[in-house]
Design an enzyme around this catalytic site. Structure first.
Site, PDB file in Angstrom:
ATOM      1  N   HIS A 115      -8.300  -1.088   0.565  1.00  0.00           N
ATOM      2  CA  HIS A 115      -7.385  -2.222   0.374  1.00  0.00           C
ATOM      3  C   HIS A 115      -8.247  -3.422   0.036  1.00  0.00           C
ATOM      4  O   HIS A 115      -9.236  -3.669   0.715  1.00  0.00           O
ATOM      5  CB  HIS A 115      -6.634  -2.563   1.661  1.00  0.00           C
ATOM      6  CG  HIS A 115      -5.927  -1.418   2.299  1.00  0.00           C
ATOM      7  ND1 HIS A 115      -4.571  -1.265   2.214  1.00  0.00           N
ATOM      8  CD2 HIS A 115      -6.382  -0.381   3.043  1.00  0.00           C
ATOM      9  CE1 HIS A 115      -4.213  -0.177   2.897  1.00  0.00           C
ATOM     10  NE2 HIS A 115      -5.291   0.377   3.407  1.00  0.00           N
ATOM     11  N   LYS A 138     -14.005  -3.417   7.881  1.00  0.00           N
ATOM     12  CA  LYS A 138     -13.565  -4.282   6.786  1.00  0.00           C
ATOM     13  C   LYS A 138     -14.502  -5.460   6.607  1.00  0.00           C
ATOM     14  O   LYS A 138     -15.263  -5.819   7.507  1.00  0.00           O
ATOM     15  CB  LYS A 138     -12.147  -4.799   7.044  1.00  0.00           C
ATOM     16  CG  LYS A 138     -12.044  -5.689   8.259  1.00  0.00           C
ATOM     17  CD  LYS A 138     -10.686  -6.367   8.335  1.00  0.00           C
ATOM     18  CE  LYS A 138     -10.602  -7.246   9.579  1.00  0.00           C
ATOM     19  NZ  LYS A 138      -9.410  -8.051   9.648  1.00  0.00           N
ATOM     20  N   HIS A 144      -5.435  -1.390  -4.663  1.00  0.00           N
ATOM     21  CA  HIS A 144      -5.939  -0.296  -3.840  1.00  0.00           C
ATOM     22  C   HIS A 144      -6.792   0.602  -4.708  1.00  0.00           C
ATOM     23  O   HIS A 144      -6.393   0.970  -5.803  1.00  0.00           O
ATOM     24  CB  HIS A 144      -4.778   0.462  -3.205  1.00  0.00           C
ATOM     25  CG  HIS A 144      -4.006  -0.389  -2.266  1.00  0.00           C
ATOM     26  ND1 HIS A 144      -2.896  -1.099  -2.646  1.00  0.00           N
ATOM     27  CD2 HIS A 144      -4.244  -0.719  -0.971  1.00  0.00           C
ATOM     28  CE1 HIS A 144      -2.467  -1.815  -1.620  1.00  0.00           C
ATOM     29  NE2 HIS A 144      -3.255  -1.609  -0.595  1.00  0.00           N
ATOM     30  N   CYS A 180       0.789  -1.235   0.000  1.00  0.00           N
ATOM     31  CA  CYS A 180       0.000   0.000   0.000  1.00  0.00           C
ATOM     32  C   CYS A 180       0.820   1.283   0.000  1.00  0.00           C
ATOM     33  O   CYS A 180       0.498   2.193  -0.774  1.00  0.00           O
ATOM     34  CB  CYS A 180      -1.044   0.003   1.115  1.00  0.00           C
ATOM     35  SG  CYS A 180      -0.821  -1.180   2.402  1.00  0.00           S
ATOM     36  N   ARG A 239       7.735 -10.963   4.735  1.00  0.00           N
ATOM     37  CA  ARG A 239       7.478 -10.688   6.146  1.00  0.00           C
ATOM     38  C   ARG A 239       8.255 -11.695   6.965  1.00  0.00           C
ATOM     39  O   ARG A 239       8.231 -12.890   6.660  1.00  0.00           O
ATOM     40  CB  ARG A 239       5.983 -10.814   6.471  1.00  0.00           C
ATOM     41  CG  ARG A 239       5.143  -9.786   5.777  1.00  0.00           C
ATOM     42  CD  ARG A 239       3.673  -9.929   6.118  1.00  0.00           C
ATOM     43  NE  ARG A 239       2.903  -8.970   5.334  1.00  0.00           N
ATOM     44  CZ  ARG A 239       1.573  -8.907   5.323  1.00  0.00           C
ATOM     45  NH1 ARG A 239       0.874  -9.745   6.064  1.00  0.00           N
ATOM     46  NH2 ARG A 239       0.960  -8.011   4.584  1.00  0.00           N
ATOM     47  N   ASP A 248      -3.050  -8.016  -4.992  1.00  0.00           N
ATOM     48  CA  ASP A 248      -3.367  -6.839  -4.200  1.00  0.00           C
ATOM     49  C   ASP A 248      -3.870  -5.709  -5.101  1.00  0.00           C
ATOM     50  O   ASP A 248      -3.471  -5.614  -6.259  1.00  0.00           O
ATOM     51  CB  ASP A 248      -2.084  -6.393  -3.487  1.00  0.00           C
ATOM     52  CG  ASP A 248      -2.356  -5.488  -2.299  1.00  0.00           C
ATOM     53  OD1 ASP A 248      -3.538  -5.357  -1.927  1.00  0.00           O
ATOM     54  OD2 ASP A 248      -1.396  -4.929  -1.757  1.00  0.00           O
ATOM     55  N   GLN A 297       0.778 -11.213  -3.304  1.00  0.00           N
ATOM     56  CA  GLN A 297      -0.658 -10.978  -3.148  1.00  0.00           C
ATOM     57  C   GLN A 297      -1.282 -10.560  -4.474  1.00  0.00           C
ATOM     58  O   GLN A 297      -0.620  -9.936  -5.298  1.00  0.00           O
ATOM     59  CB  GLN A 297      -0.898  -9.822  -2.166  1.00  0.00           C
ATOM     60  CG  GLN A 297      -0.401 -10.077  -0.767  1.00  0.00           C
ATOM     61  CD  GLN A 297      -0.505  -8.822   0.084  1.00  0.00           C
ATOM     62  OE1 GLN A 297      -0.095  -7.749  -0.319  1.00  0.00           O
ATOM     63  NE2 GLN A 297      -1.060  -8.969   1.283  1.00  0.00           N
TER      64      GLN A 297
END
Length: 659
Positions: free
Chosen positions: A532, A486, A406, A355, A384, A404, A402
């Site tokens: 997200h 969320k 946004h 992000c 991570r 992912d 991911q």
RNA sequence: GCCGGCAUAGCUCAGCUGGUAGAGCGCGUGAUUUGUAAUCACGAUGUCGGGGGUUCGAGUCCCUCUGCCGGCACCA
């Protein structure tokens, strides 16, 4: 004596003396019911047969034929029976808590020596003795002081602490299983003999923190499973074997998909077969994203700590980040990493999420309200530093990618973007073989930022979005992030396990911290919201789920090796090559097996390798220009012309979004 | 990270109380031309996870590190 009125499931009511117990109620109906009764539902609450009822209520008597209460009681009583067995064998062991869970129960003990697998056998035998003794179960309500004094005297400090944690208005219930005593909210069976002696099994021992708190002492937890009869237990154990057989770590090795090794713990070495699944899935997602209105981007892996400090991640997640320190004064002469020049060392982190980088892309060039919603997607490779104990195959890793994205938008656009995402996700899940999923809606937590009006607005937007798609959700009140609510999306696999994959999170905070803005219709600058969202979660984990869901028999379009063309005689080799070429030309992943082996051998090997289609070619097929098609798991084979089989398999090899 | 367990051939595993490593599959070579879940014969497998210690002698006992497994805690 005061009278109360009890209403039965058939709608009839009768009056009883206040303080009547369900056991007495059952006896008043019939002696056979009194015999069969195990507990009751009183106004919907699970009620011990020995607990008095003081006011009007709806009552139903439970027997062993009532699935849920019977299992609850069996498992709950076994927890106590196990604790008693342990203390009879090792009197110095301290008891703590032992709730019913999943298919059985667990009980946590404090003992210096570890329990061994052999100990479990001893405990089981002792438990059977206790069951066979048919010891009566007795219950009493005690004053707190008396209970505390009792446990202090008996040297059970954990029980004393438990009492302190029980709210003051709750009665303390003391139970006895024969001579053995435990603090328990109940309900329980009437005597230990009501527990089936042949339908439980102690499974394993594991460490567990007292009260689930990692700063508290580590206790020893023994897990058990229990059912109403021996057959149910057997079925459960068989199910566990089946689950083990579809373990993605085992199938990953057998199907030659990937491996891991200790030089890179928590990171995947993808082999050609596994990488085929990965890229096929990624190509699919790339098409879906494009069709869904996303623009794909790519952002850096190694990023200066300044950005992570600005985003707030450095403060909170530093210890879970891979840190890369580079001494920029190195000149090639003295490059030993251990003797860095501190003043010249630049500290970076491998990105643990995408992000902040996406905000940087957003911030290039001044955005107008006309640019919103702006949907930026990335197959973002993240790292991570997960705690070592958390790693698990490719499901929980330190390096992952991911799907992912946004979405930068205005407050008014949140609802439609949310609805749009739910439809997108539903379509993807359905095409990947998961037609149903659950939504959990996490709302404002106690510790939060932002105004109440803003929370009201955003939570309402999410709820309206779900409603608009005609779906339902379960509420997880208070589970949202400190900055916004969320949605989490859960799918269920073929053996009933539930996996959280998708997520949708509203975030006004990061645009604020990283100073993202847009020019509104009014000519002023405004903060965009950032949404997200991920659909699969990570490719690594999702592929693990796909493997376990399908037991390695992936849908044809995702199968790494779709077709093996196997010769029966070596004279067929030329034609085998022709068949393979014809399939490859139509986008089917086909390979030849012309080894000098019997067809039985080849069929067995490729079946174990989960290849969905085997084409056997002998003299007859060469002669007739046909193939013999055998589907994985089927005994029958079908004779088809070359054209037919190419058409049939090419259609199946086509990804679901391109059909 | 914490508790417990485990680590032997490419894979699955055997190796009793310490006495210089074994099976099946796979792999290699040869024979066999095979019809839908294992053709036969022969052959080679290895720093017993790394390091240290005890011992005349360690795969085996002890310490330590790493990784894996089962939980717990964690999961932005």
């Amino acid at each position: 004596m005061a009278q109360i009125s009890l209403t039965f499931p058939d709608g009839n009511s009768r009056s009883f003396d206040a303080g009547v117990t369900p056991a007495e109620v059952a006896a008043s109906i019939s002696s056979s019911l009194a015999k069969k009764a195990i507990s009751a539902q009183v106004d919907g609450r699970h009620w011990d047969l020995a607990w008095p009822i003081e006011q009007d209520a709806a009552i139903a008597i439970n027997t062993m034929a009532d699935d849920a209460p019977a299992l609850e009681l069996i498992r709950h009583d076994l927890a106590h029976i196990m604790a008693r067995a342990v203390q009879e064998i090792w009197p110095e062991v301290k008891v703590t808590i032992g709730p019913v869970r999943d298919h059985g129960w667990f009980y946590d003990f404090d003992r210096a020596e570890p329990f061994t697998p052999e100990d479990l056998g001893r405990i089981e035998a002792k438990m059977r003795d206790i069951i066979n003794a048919r010891d009566p179960v007795k219950t009493e309500i005690w004053e707190r002081d008396r209970a505390v004094a009792y446990y202090e005297e008996r040297g059970e400090p954990f029980k004393v602490e438990l009492i302190d944690r029980i709210p003051g208005d709750e009665p303390l219930r003391m139970y006895w299983h024969g001579p053995w005593q435990d603090l328990c909210r109940g309900p329980h069976l009437q005597h230990t003999g009501q527990v089936p002696a042949d339908a439980f099994k102690l499974m394993n021992v594991a460490g567990a923190y007292w009260l689930g708190d990692s700063s508290r002492p580590m206790l020893q937890r023994i897990y058990g499973v229990a059912f109403r009869n021996r057959n149910d237990l057997k079925a459960h154990l068989t199910m566990l074997e089946e689950a083990a057989a579809r373990d993605h770590r085992k199938l990953g090795r057998e199907m030659d998909l990937f491996h891991m090794q200790e030089e890179a713990p928590g990171q995947v070495f993808w082999h050609p077969n596994g990488w085929t699944i990965y890229t096929t899935l990624q190509d699919y997602m790339r098409r879906k994203q494009r069709a869904g209105g996303y623009r794909e981007i790519n952002t850096p892996q190694v990023v200066d700590r300044k950005l992570w400090e600005a985003s707030g991640h450095w403060e909170k997640y530093q210890h879970h980040m891979f840190i890369v320190e580079v001494d920029e004064s190195r000149d090639g002469e003295n490059d030993d990493a251990a003797v860095r020049d501190k003043a010249q060392t630049r500290i970076n982190a491998l990105k643990p999420m995408n992000c902040p980088c996406h905000v940087q892309v957003y911030k290039q060039g001044l955005k107008s309200y006309r640019d919103l919603p702006l949907r930026l997607a990335e197959f973002g490779s993240c790292a991570r530093y997960e705690p070592s104990g958390a790693l698990h195959g490719i499901m929980r890793v330190r390096g992952f990618t991911q799907d992912d994205a946004h979405i930068f938008c205005t407050e008014e656009q949140i609802e439609s973007e949310c609805a749009r995402f739910i439809e997108y996700l539903a379509n993807v899940y359905a095409e990947l073989g998961f037609p149903t999923f659950e939504i959990k809606f996490a709302t404002r937590p106690e510790k939060r930022v932002g105004t109440e009006e803003s929370w009201d607005y955003v939570e309402n937007a999410l709820e309206q979005a779900i409603r608009k798609t005609g779906r339902t959700y379960t509420l997880e009140a208070g589970d949202g992030a400190f900055y916004g609510p969320k949605l989490d999306f859960y799918l269920t696999d073929a053996i009933g396990r539930v996996w959280q994959c998708g997520t949708f999170q509203v975030d006004p905070n990061l645009p604020e911290r990283l100073d993202a803005e847009y020019v509104g219709a009014d000519g002023d600058r405004h903060r965009p919201f950032m949404l997200h969202r991920a659909c699969l979660g990570s490719f690594e984990r999702f592929i693990g789920i796909l493997i376990e869901d399908s037991a390695g028999r992936l849908p044809f379009w995702l199968a790494p090796r779709q077709v093996v063309v196997a010769s029966i005689v070596s004279d067929a080799n030329d034609y085998v090559a022709e068949v393979v070429a014809a399939l490859n030309a139509k986008g089917v992943r086909a390979e030849a097996d012309t080894r000098n082996e019997k067809i039985n051998y080849k069929v067995r090997e490729h079946s174990l390798g989960k290849v969905p289609a085997i084409l056997a070619i002998g003299a007859r097929e060469v002669e007739e220009r046909t193939v013999s098609l055998r589907r994985l798991g089927e005994k029958q084979s079908r004779l088809l012309s070359l054209d037919e089989v190419v058409a049939e398999l090419a259609a199946e090899a086509c990804p679901p979004d391109m059909r």
